[in-house]
Structure formats: C-alpha cells, structure tokens
Design a protein around this motif. Structure first.
Motif, PDB file in Angstrom:
ATOM      1  N   GLU A  82       0.821  -1.291  -0.120  1.00 48.82           N
ATOM      2  CA  GLU A  82      -0.031  -0.070  -0.018  1.00 48.82           C
ATOM      3  C   GLU A  82       0.943   1.196   0.098  1.00 48.82           C
ATOM      4  OE1 GLU A  82      -3.760   1.983   2.555  1.00 48.82           O
ATOM      5  OE2 GLU A  82      -3.065  -0.241   3.142  1.00 48.82           O
ATOM      6  N   LYS A  86       1.254   4.059  -3.122  1.00 50.96           N
ATOM      7  CA  LYS A  86       0.794   5.323  -2.665  1.00 50.96           C
ATOM      8  C   LYS A  86       1.946   6.172  -3.371  1.00 50.96           C
ATOM      9  CE  LYS A  86      -2.459   5.107   1.244  1.00 50.96           C
ATOM     10  NZ  LYS A  86      -2.525   5.219   2.651  1.00 50.96           N
ATOM     11  N   CYS A 171       1.248  -4.465  -8.129  1.00 46.93           N
ATOM     12  CA  CYS A 171       0.325  -3.215  -8.443  1.00 46.93           C
ATOM     13  C   CYS A 171       0.119  -3.508 -10.151  1.00 46.93           C
ATOM     14  CB  CYS A 171       1.455  -1.953  -8.462  1.00 46.93           C
ATOM     15  SG  CYS A 171       1.345  -1.291  -6.865  1.00 46.93           S
ATOM     16  N   GLU A 181      -6.528  -3.247  -1.017  1.00 43.49           N
ATOM     17  CA  GLU A 181      -6.152  -1.779  -0.466  1.00 43.49           C
ATOM     18  C   GLU A 181      -5.446  -1.082  -1.835  1.00 43.49           C
ATOM     19  OE1 GLU A 181      -6.705  -4.310   2.937  1.00 43.49           O
ATOM     20  OE2 GLU A 181      -5.377  -4.534   1.019  1.00 43.49           O
ATOM     21  N   VAL A 182      -4.751  -1.753  -2.387  1.00 43.68           N
ATOM     22  CA  VAL A 182      -3.798  -1.381  -3.569  1.00 43.68           C
ATOM     23  C   VAL A 182      -4.737  -1.047  -4.764  1.00 43.68           C
ATOM     24  CG1 VAL A 182      -2.102  -1.830  -5.493  1.00 43.68           C
ATOM     25  CG2 VAL A 182      -1.490  -2.511  -2.827  1.00 43.68           C
ATOM     26  N   ILE A 185      -6.692   2.271  -4.310  1.00 45.25           N
ATOM     27  CA  ILE A 185      -5.609   3.419  -4.495  1.00 45.25           C
ATOM     28  C   ILE A 185      -5.542   3.557  -6.122  1.00 45.25           C
ATOM     29  CG2 ILE A 185      -3.320   4.089  -4.414  1.00 45.25           C
ATOM     30  CD1 ILE A 185      -2.933   2.687  -1.736  1.00 45.25           C
TER      31      ILE A 185
END
Length: 220
Positions: A82, A86, A171, A181-182, A185
């Motif tokens: 995460e 970010k 990612c 969570e990723v 984002i």
C-alpha cells in the motif's frame, strides 16, 4: 658618424627581433582564439552520433531505473504494498522530471497499456513500441532504438521496459495478485488504468529520451 652609429644600432635591433621569431602581425588574445577554436564544426559520422546517443541513453535509463526501484523498495519495506503504491502514484512523475533536469534531457516512460494518460505514446513512439511488442511476442531479443527526428536536429532514444520482479506484480499483476487496498488506490488515482495482468519479464512499455544533435556532437 653619430648618424651611422644610430643607424647601425637600429639595424641590429631589427635583426635581433627577427631572430627571435617576432611577427609584426597583430595577435588575437588567447580567450578569443580559444572561442574560435570551440566554434569549429566537428566532422563526425552519423554512426558515431548514434553510438554516442546509445551510450548516453543506456547509462541514463539504467541510473533512472535503479533509482526508481530503490525508492519503491524502500517504501515497500516501510509500509508494504500500500505504501509502495501510494509513493508511486504521488512521486513517480516528479522523480522522473527531477532526473530529466539532472541529465538535461527530455525523459519519459510510455506504454500502450498505460496507467496514467501522461504515459500515452506519441505517433512515432507508438510505432516503435508496436515494433518492440511484435519482437517480444516472437521471443526476439530487443534493445535500444535510436533515430533522427526531422528536420534532424533532435535524436530520439527508446529502450524497452520489462516487468523486473514479482514485487511489481502487486501493482501490475492480476486482480488476485493485487490486494484490495492497492486496488482501491489504483481505482481512485487511475480510473482508466490499463497496466494490469502482467507477468515477470513482460514488456511493460519503453523509455523515451530526446537529445539535441549538437549536444551529442560536442561530447564526441
């Protein structure tokens, strides 16, 4: 008698000056002479220019890639996937811009499966990238491509970018590999994200650098 002596002395002085190699021609100051020498056009071949551009492009992209992966790895170690996601969403482009300023070149990453619209290739970049993709699908080795851009005062350097490790799949992999969570984002930052479903070794995109021909020539 005095006239003859004076005349003889004058002749002796003139002969002494000539003997020392003195020239009555007015000499240029050294600073001006050095400047004129710097302005002499260097005669170099196109092959020499391409080879030098390739060397510079390889060196710059290697350093930039290493710096980028180092930053991502540190963020991952600090706060997991995460934190890495970010950092990438907020700092990837400022980092690229700062490195471009450092090396005084136009530098960007492009991909046909881009995450950020900024990474959309130009027409000429798209053609090169499609050639890279074709070679990659065939299993061919692909290296850097260098070519002159009309009217010939700019040189374009492109180098393939591949998925280097499993870390990147958190990612850029499948939905099963990317944590919720990723994914949240990515959905927030890049609603039109296309940069997923990759595997290690896949062609992710390419580096795109532009050099001024005159600056390359000066380095030869």
């Amino acid at each position: 008698m005095r006239y003859s002596i004076a005349k003889a002395l004058s002749l002796l002085i003139i002969l002494s000056i000539w003997a020392c190699g003195f020239s009555t021609e007015k000499r240029r100051p050294k600073r001006i002479q050095d400047t004129l020498e710097e302005r002499v056009v260097k005669k170099v071949s196109e092959a020499e220019i391409i080879n030098k551009t390739t060397q510079l492009g390889d060196s710059i992209t290697q350093v930039v890639g290493a710096v980028f992966m180092s930053k991502i790895s540190k963020e991952y170690a600090r706060g997991g996937y995460e934190a890495a996601a970010k950092y990438c969403s907020m700092n990837a482009y400022p980092l690229t811009d700062s490195l471009a300023d450092q090396y005084k070149v136009f530098l960007k990453r492009v991909s046909n499966k881009n995450r950020n619209p900024i990474n959309t290739p130009s027409d000429i970049e798209k053609n090169i990238l499609e050639a890279f993709e074709y070679s990659s699908e065939r299993g061919d080795e692909i290296g850097a491509n260098v070519q002159f851009i009309r009217p010939g005062d700019t040189i374009l350097y492109n180098k393939p970018i591949k998925i280097p490790s499993k870390l990147c799949l958190n990612c850029h992999g499948t939905k099963n590999q990317i944590s919720k969570e990723v994914q949240a984002i990515l959905k927030k930052e890049y609603p039109n994200d296309k940069a997923i479903n990759y595997e290690v070794g896949d062609l992710r995109g390419m580096w795109s650098l532009k050099f001024l021909k005159k600056e390359i020539v000066q380095k030869l």
